[in-house]
Design a protein around this motif. Structure first.
Motif, PDB file in Angstrom:
ATOM      1  N   LEU A 114      -6.937   4.039   4.528  1.00 12.54           N
ATOM      2  CA  LEU A 114      -7.991   3.556   3.636  1.00 12.54           C
ATOM      3  C   LEU A 114      -8.956   2.638   4.387  1.00 12.54           C
ATOM      4  N   LEU A 115      -8.393   1.845   5.285  1.00 12.83           N
ATOM      5  CA  LEU A 115      -9.214   0.933   6.076  1.00 12.83           C
ATOM      6  C   LEU A 115     -10.146   1.704   7.003  1.00 12.83           C
ATOM      7  N   VAL A 116      -9.580   2.708   7.658  1.00 13.14           N
ATOM      8  CA  VAL A 116     -10.372   3.537   8.578  1.00 13.14           C
ATOM      9  C   VAL A 116     -11.455   4.302   7.824  1.00 13.14           C
ATOM     10  N   ASP A 117     -11.151   4.754   6.617  1.00 11.36           N
ATOM     11  CA  ASP A 117     -12.118   5.525   5.827  1.00 11.36           C
ATOM     12  C   ASP A 117     -13.230   4.662   5.248  1.00 11.36           C
ATOM     13  N   GLY A 118     -13.092   3.349   5.376  1.00 17.13           N
ATOM     14  CA  GLY A 118     -14.145   2.463   4.897  1.00 17.13           C
ATOM     15  C   GLY A 118     -14.222   2.346   3.383  1.00 17.13           C
ATOM     16  N   VAL A 119     -13.082   2.378   2.709  1.00 19.08           N
ATOM     17  CA  VAL A 119     -13.058   2.236   1.249  1.00 19.08           C
ATOM     18  C   VAL A 119     -13.556   0.849   0.856  1.00 19.08           C
ATOM     19  N   GLU A 120     -14.282   0.756  -0.248  1.00 16.32           N
ATOM     20  CA  GLU A 120     -14.800  -0.523  -0.720  1.00 16.32           C
ATOM     21  C   GLU A 120     -13.672  -1.527  -0.925  1.00 16.32           C
ATOM     22  N   LEU A 121     -13.971  -2.792  -0.662  1.00 16.80           N
ATOM     23  CA  LEU A 121     -12.933  -3.822  -0.654  1.00 16.80           C
ATOM     24  C   LEU A 121     -12.181  -3.919  -1.978  1.00 16.80           C
ATOM     25  N   ASP A 122     -12.901  -3.899  -3.099  1.00 16.59           N
ATOM     26  CA  ASP A 122     -12.246  -4.003  -4.405  1.00 16.59           C
ATOM     27  C   ASP A 122     -11.312  -2.826  -4.651  1.00 16.59           C
ATOM     28  N   HIS A 123     -11.782  -1.629  -4.334  1.00 15.74           N
ATOM     29  CA  HIS A 123     -10.957  -0.430  -4.518  1.00 15.74           C
ATOM     30  C   HIS A 123      -9.802  -0.406  -3.522  1.00 15.74           C
ATOM     31  N   PHE A 124     -10.033  -0.994  -2.358  1.00 12.81           N
ATOM     32  CA  PHE A 124      -9.005  -1.026  -1.317  1.00 12.81           C
ATOM     33  C   PHE A 124      -7.774  -1.802  -1.795  1.00 12.81           C
ATOM     34  N   ARG A 125      -7.990  -3.023  -2.275  1.00 13.13           N
ATOM     35  CA  ARG A 125      -6.869  -3.827  -2.773  1.00 13.13           C
ATOM     36  C   ARG A 125      -6.231  -3.189  -4.006  1.00 13.13           C
ATOM     37  N   ASP A 126      -7.066  -2.684  -4.920  1.00  9.84           N
ATOM     38  CA  ASP A 126      -6.537  -2.072  -6.141  1.00  9.84           C
ATOM     39  C   ASP A 126      -5.632  -0.888  -5.820  1.00  9.84           C
ATOM     40  N   ALA A 127      -6.038  -0.070  -4.853  1.00  8.55           N
ATOM     41  CA  ALA A 127      -5.242   1.110  -4.485  1.00  8.55           C
ATOM     42  C   ALA A 127      -3.894   0.697  -3.908  1.00  8.55           C
ATOM     43  N   LEU A 128      -3.884  -0.314  -3.052  1.00 12.01           N
ATOM     44  CA  LEU A 128      -2.627  -0.758  -2.448  1.00 12.01           C
ATOM     45  C   LEU A 128      -1.710  -1.413  -3.475  1.00 12.01           C
ATOM     46  N   GLU A 129      -2.269  -2.224  -4.349  1.00 15.74           N
ATOM     47  CA  GLU A 129      -1.453  -2.897  -5.360  1.00 15.74           C
ATOM     48  C   GLU A 129      -0.890  -1.910  -6.374  1.00 15.74           C
ATOM     49  N   LEU A 130      -1.687  -0.910  -6.749  1.00 12.84           N
ATOM     50  CA  LEU A 130      -1.198   0.105  -7.678  1.00 12.84           C
ATOM     51  C   LEU A 130      -0.053   0.895  -7.069  1.00 12.84           C
ATOM     52  N   ASP A 131      -0.213   1.280  -5.814  1.00 16.27           N
ATOM     53  CA  ASP A 131       0.843   2.022  -5.120  1.00 16.27           C
ATOM     54  C   ASP A 131       2.120   1.192  -5.036  1.00 16.27           C
ATOM     55  N   LEU A 132       1.970  -0.097  -4.762  1.00 11.33           N
ATOM     56  CA  LEU A 132       3.126  -0.986  -4.654  1.00 11.33           C
ATOM     57  C   LEU A 132       3.836  -1.141  -5.993  1.00 11.33           C
ATOM     58  N   ASP A 133       3.067  -1.327  -7.067  1.00 11.09           N
ATOM     59  CA  ASP A 133       3.656  -1.505  -8.398  1.00 11.09           C
ATOM     60  C   ASP A 133       4.433  -0.258  -8.839  1.00 11.09           C
ATOM     61  N   ILE A 134       3.854   0.909  -8.603  1.00  9.42           N
ATOM     62  CA  ILE A 134       4.512   2.154  -9.012  1.00  9.42           C
ATOM     63  C   ILE A 134       5.789   2.373  -8.202  1.00  9.42           C
ATOM     64  N   TYR A 135       5.727   2.121  -6.902  1.00  7.70           N
ATOM     65  CA  TYR A 135       6.890   2.305  -6.036  1.00  7.70           C
ATOM     66  C   TYR A 135       8.030   1.370  -6.452  1.00  7.70           C
ATOM     67  N   ARG A 136       7.681   0.107  -6.707  1.00  9.56           N
ATOM     68  CA  ARG A 136       8.701  -0.877  -7.106  1.00  9.56           C
ATOM     69  C   ARG A 136       9.327  -0.501  -8.449  1.00  9.56           C
ATOM     70  N   GLU A 137       8.493  -0.119  -9.408  1.00 11.24           N
ATOM     71  CA  GLU A 137       9.003   0.248 -10.724  1.00 11.24           C
ATOM     72  C   GLU A 137       9.908   1.471 -10.648  1.00 11.24           C
ATOM     73  N   HIS A 138       9.518   2.447  -9.834  1.00 14.24           N
ATOM     74  CA  HIS A 138      10.309   3.677  -9.699  1.00 14.24           C
ATOM     75  C   HIS A 138      11.700   3.374  -9.153  1.00 14.24           C
ATOM     76  N   ASN A 139      11.775   2.519  -8.146  1.00 14.97           N
ATOM     77  CA  ASN A 139      13.067   2.195  -7.546  1.00 14.97           C
ATOM     78  C   ASN A 139      13.905   1.276  -8.432  1.00 14.97           C
ATOM     79  N   LEU A 140      13.263   0.360  -9.148  1.00 18.20           N
ATOM     80  CA  LEU A 140      14.011  -0.511 -10.052  1.00 18.20           C
ATOM     81  C   LEU A 140      14.609   0.281 -11.204  1.00 18.20           C
ATOM     82  N   ARG A 141      13.926   1.324 -11.658  1.00 16.75           N
ATOM     83  CA  ARG A 141      14.492   2.178 -12.703  1.00 16.75           C
ATOM     84  C   ARG A 141      15.735   2.899 -12.195  1.00 16.75           C
TER      85      ARG A 141
END
Length: 248
Positions: A114-141
């Motif tokens: 995402l960094l190399v592709d030059g994604v906008e800063l707001d979308h960059f953080r949102d994408a990483l945080e969303l991925d992290l939240d989903i991954y954590r929730e999936h494993n906690l279940r």
């Protein structure tokens, strides 16, 4: 290999067996196939009933983490962030393209891409945080699957005890069958409580602990990559990320 988990399992089982033997009991008396089938089969069936196929299969796949947990070196990760920040300031984000191909952790690899592709800063953080939240929730279940097994097992052990007593009461005139029924009754209770507290609940908590460490590591990665995207000084990034060392 997590030697502490293996040692803990050995100590728990040995303590139960040793205490029983020292009290004059025979270890062979603790092995009762009907009781085992009732408790283990009933617990497994109840958990399968409440779980989706995807979640149940994922929970089974995480069982290996108890002995072979994934390793995340926080110090190494922070040093890598500082190195990538230095490279990005000197040669630009495209210089990290080859680095992204060499990274094994899919989350870090996604962030670098995402960094190399030059994604906008707001979308960059949102994408990483969303991925992290989903991954954590999936494993906690998946951890919740083993916690549910720890909840069902003692109750199904009582069910096995009742079934054993029913069988025993129907054979009051036949001492051999009476003894077999009573044995199944008591051992089913032992299996139910023992499996719950020596296996299922510790496994659930172990998976939660591993997910917690994974989450901290990936939070550090997220914060580091976002700081790189903002063009922060590598030394300032290192100072910021050093706080994660205290959360291990």
């Amino acid at each position: 290999m997590d030697k502490l988990s293996l040692a803990g399992l050995f100590v728990a089982i040995f303590a139960v067996y040793a205490g029983f033997a020292l009290d004059g009991g025979h270890l062979s008396a603790l092995f009762e196939l009907p009781a085992f089938i009732i408790v283990v089969g009933g617990t497994l069936g109840a958990v399968m009933l409440q779980s989706s196929m995807v979640q149940f299969r994922h929970a089974i796949s995480l069982l290996k983490w108890v002995i072979y947990p994934p390793k995340y070196d926080m110090d190494r990760g922070i040093n890598e962030m500082v190195s990538w920040a230095t490279k990005a300031r000197e040669s630009g984000y495209l210089a990290l393209e080859d680095t992204a191909l060499e990274i094994e952790d899919t989350y870090t690899q996604k962030g670098l891409n995402l960094l190399v592709d030059g994604v906008e800063l707001d979308h960059f953080r949102d994408a990483l945080e969303l991925d992290l939240d989903i991954y954590r929730e999936h494993n906690l279940r998946s951890a919740n699957v083993y916690e549910a097994m720890g909840g069902y097992s003692p109750t199904i052990g009582i069910l096995g005890a009742v079934l054993g007593l029913i069988h025993a009461m129907s054979n009051l005139t036949e001492p051999a069958l009476l003894g077999q029924g009573i044995a199944t009754a008591f051992i089913a209770t032992i299996y139910g409580v023992g499996f719950a507290n020596l296996l299922y609940l510790p496994i659930a908590n172990k998976i939660r602990t591993i997910v917690h460490h994974q989450t901290m590591y990936r939070e550090m990665v997220c914060e580091g990559l976002v700081s790189i995207a903002h063009g922060e000084n590598p030394h300032a990034i290192e100072n910021k990320l050093s706080a994660f060392r205290l959360r291990q």
